[in-house]
Motif scaffolding. Structure first.
Motif, short mmCIF file in Angstrom:
data_model
loop_
_atom_site.label_atom_id
_atom_site.label_comp_id
_atom_site.label_asym_id
_atom_site.label_seq_id
_atom_site.Cartn_x
_atom_site.Cartn_y
_atom_site.Cartn_z
N ASP A 1 0.83 -1.20 0.00
CA ASP A 1 0.00 0.00 0.00
C ASP A 1 0.86 1.25 0.00
O ASP A 1 0.48 2.29 -0.55
N ALA A 2 2.01 1.16 0.64
CA ALA A 2 2.98 2.25 0.68
C ALA A 2 4.34 1.62 0.93
O ALA A 2 4.43 0.43 1.23
N ALA A 3 5.39 2.42 0.79
CA ALA A 3 6.72 1.83 0.92
C ALA A 3 7.75 2.86 1.32
O ALA A 3 7.59 4.07 1.08
N HIS A 4 8.79 2.35 1.93
CA HIS A 4 10.03 3.08 2.14
C HIS A 4 10.75 3.13 0.79
O HIS A 4 11.07 2.09 0.22
N MET A 5 10.95 4.33 0.27
CA MET A 5 11.61 4.49 -1.02
C MET A 5 12.77 5.47 -0.91
O MET A 5 12.82 6.30 0.01
N LEU A 6 13.67 5.38 -1.85
CA LEU A 6 14.71 6.38 -2.01
C LEU A 6 14.07 7.62 -2.62
O LEU A 6 13.17 7.52 -3.47
#
Length: 470
Positions: A168-173
């Motif tokens: 649903d969401a994420a840790h991204m750069l």
């Protein structure tokens, strides 16, 4: 990843048998090494985690109030509840506070959550601290969310699972939502980044064999690892060596290596160094394989690295859930920004299901007191910091570097793309709502290795470089 009810962060805060925080001393299955004896779960019943939205919101309010009473110390909470009894404590709290009115007011303010059970991906690095620690330390459940944080091998996987709606969401750069929106490296889809996770927090590490090669002009022929093409690591490494006269596409080799594999590749001699997130910079020192050549804050002090991101579609279709999730992330990020909380956080995120690293290694990163691999102990309190505000000017700088090195081509509407992806206005509203200071402006200029970046003149900035592909 699901927790047993008796160890859920949505557990009954009045039950002394239940741990509401995962950490080194947590007795739940996920936090214990294999082979350890686990405590027999308590019987399911009133103490079990709630399963419907209304009950979750009620439990969230109760838990937030109780946690606050004990300064988020779960040990003190459990000792107190065991001493006087959970029922007595609950009755005392209800006599002092209008619990039903508080619950009703919060529900009305937040609106009904369209979705409460969420999957959020993370790559196991300290940059993801707020996204990770929000799980064991109860920040998600504070806003009525039942979140599974899912360890992910690398950012190509995180990107693909986000595009496929597995997350649903994420840790991204921080460059990733820009690249995904523009279709660089994947099919184009509008992703948004309403919060930065960390600033600074990276380093250039060299193999111990290169302690006599501290001048980057001596690095011709070196091979470096970075965690992803669309990363600040890649763009900062390129910027750094180019400022020292090296062409990063001709004079050195840059390989994409998942962060957990950096140290092994350095040990094997596959790379001469890396620009990587922690804790792997510090782990290389811990393993006596490499040394810290430079902290990236010395390239650009306050540079962004990682962020919280989701699709624009998710935010549009689940506005209340999106709002609750953003509140949880910003709240956790602000908590992480206080140095007084860093040791507690290090213990919470160290277990196997999170970073799987020694607490000592994580503490050295988060506190800024660390061995540099050259025989010295450095004290750099802002080695890593946490600031959720997504400056649009950060996006503009990243876009200039993407164009400089050929990752995007043609005309770029820098300011519009920055506004569409880096949602500074959303962040400001939530920060102020939660009582935190927030910048008045959405953009500002930067000094990067002594060179001024004027966000209003991106093309002129781009043309000022002697080395590049554009």
């Amino acid at each position: 990843m699901k927790d047993n009810n008796d160890h859920s962060s949505l557990g009954n805060p009045f039950d002394h048998r239940q741990s509401l925080i995962h950490g080194r001393h947590c007795d739940c299955h996920d936090c214990q090494p294999s082979g350890n004896t686990t405590i027999t779960p308590v019987q399911a019943g009133p103490s079990s985690a709630p399963t419907d939205t209304e009950a979750m919101m009620d439990r969230m309010v109760e838990s937030a109030l109780v946690r606050g009473m004990f300064g988020h110390s779960d040990m003190h909470r459990r000792q107190f509840m065991k001493l006087i009894g959970g029922g007595t404590a609950a009755a005392a709290l209800a006599s002092l506070l209008p619990m039903d009115a508080i619950k009703a007011a919060i529900k009305e303010n937040l609106g009904p959550l369209e979705k409460t059970q969420l999957n959020i991906g993370f790559v196991p690095i300290t940059c993801a601290t707020p996204i990770i620690m929000a799980h064991p330390m109860g920040f998600y459940e504070r806003y009525g969310l039942d979140v599974s944080v899912i360890k992910t091998a690398g950012w190509a996987v995180a990107r693909d699972k986000s595009l496929n709606r597995e997350y649903d969401a994420a840790h991204m750069l921080t460059p990733m939502p820009l690249a995904m929106t523009l279709g660089a490296g994947s099919n184009p889809e509008h992703f948004i980044m309403p919060a930065v996770e960390n600033i600074n927090g990276q380093a250039i590490v060299l193999h111990n064999d290169h302690q006599d090669k501290r001048d980057p002009q001596q690095w011709k022929g070196f091979t470096f690892g970075v965690p992803f093409e669309y990363s600040m690591h890649n763009f900062l490494l390129r910027y750094y060596v180019a400022e020292h006269g090296l062409d990063p596409d001709q004079d050195i080799q840059i390989r994409v290596i998942p962060p957990p594999e950096m140290v092994a590749n350095l040990r094997a001699g596959n790379i001469d160094g890396f620009l990587s997130p922690d804790p792997f910079n510090q782990r290389a020192v811990f393993e006596r394989i490499g040394f810290i050549h430079l902290l990236t804050k010395d390239i650009w002090d306050g540079h962004p690295c990682c962020a919280f991101a989701t699709s624009a579609q998710f935010a549009r279709e689940n506005p209340n859930t999106y709002g609750a999730l953003l509140r949880a992330i910003i709240d956790a990020t602000q908590y992480s920004s206080d140095p007084a909380n860093r040791s507690e956080i290090a213990e919470a995120i160290a277990p196997t299901n999170y970073l799987n690293q020694p607490v000592t290694v994580i503490e050295q990163v988060l506190t800024g007191t660390f061995a540099d691999g050259l025989g010295e102990v450095q004290r750099v309190p802002d080695r890593i910091d946490f600031d959720p505000f997504p400056w649009e000017s950060m996006a503009v700088w990243i876009l200039t570097q993407m164009k400089r090195w050929g990752y995007i081509e043609g005309d770029v509407d820098y300011q519009q793309v920055a506004r569409d992806v880096y949602l500074a206005t959303d962040a400001r509203e939530v920060m102020r709502e939660l009582g935190y200071d927030a910048p008045e402006q959405n953009a500002r200029n930067y000094q990067i290795m002594g060179k001024t970046f004027d966000y209003t003149q991106p093309e002129a900035y781009l043309e000022s470089f002697a080395i590049g592909r554009s």
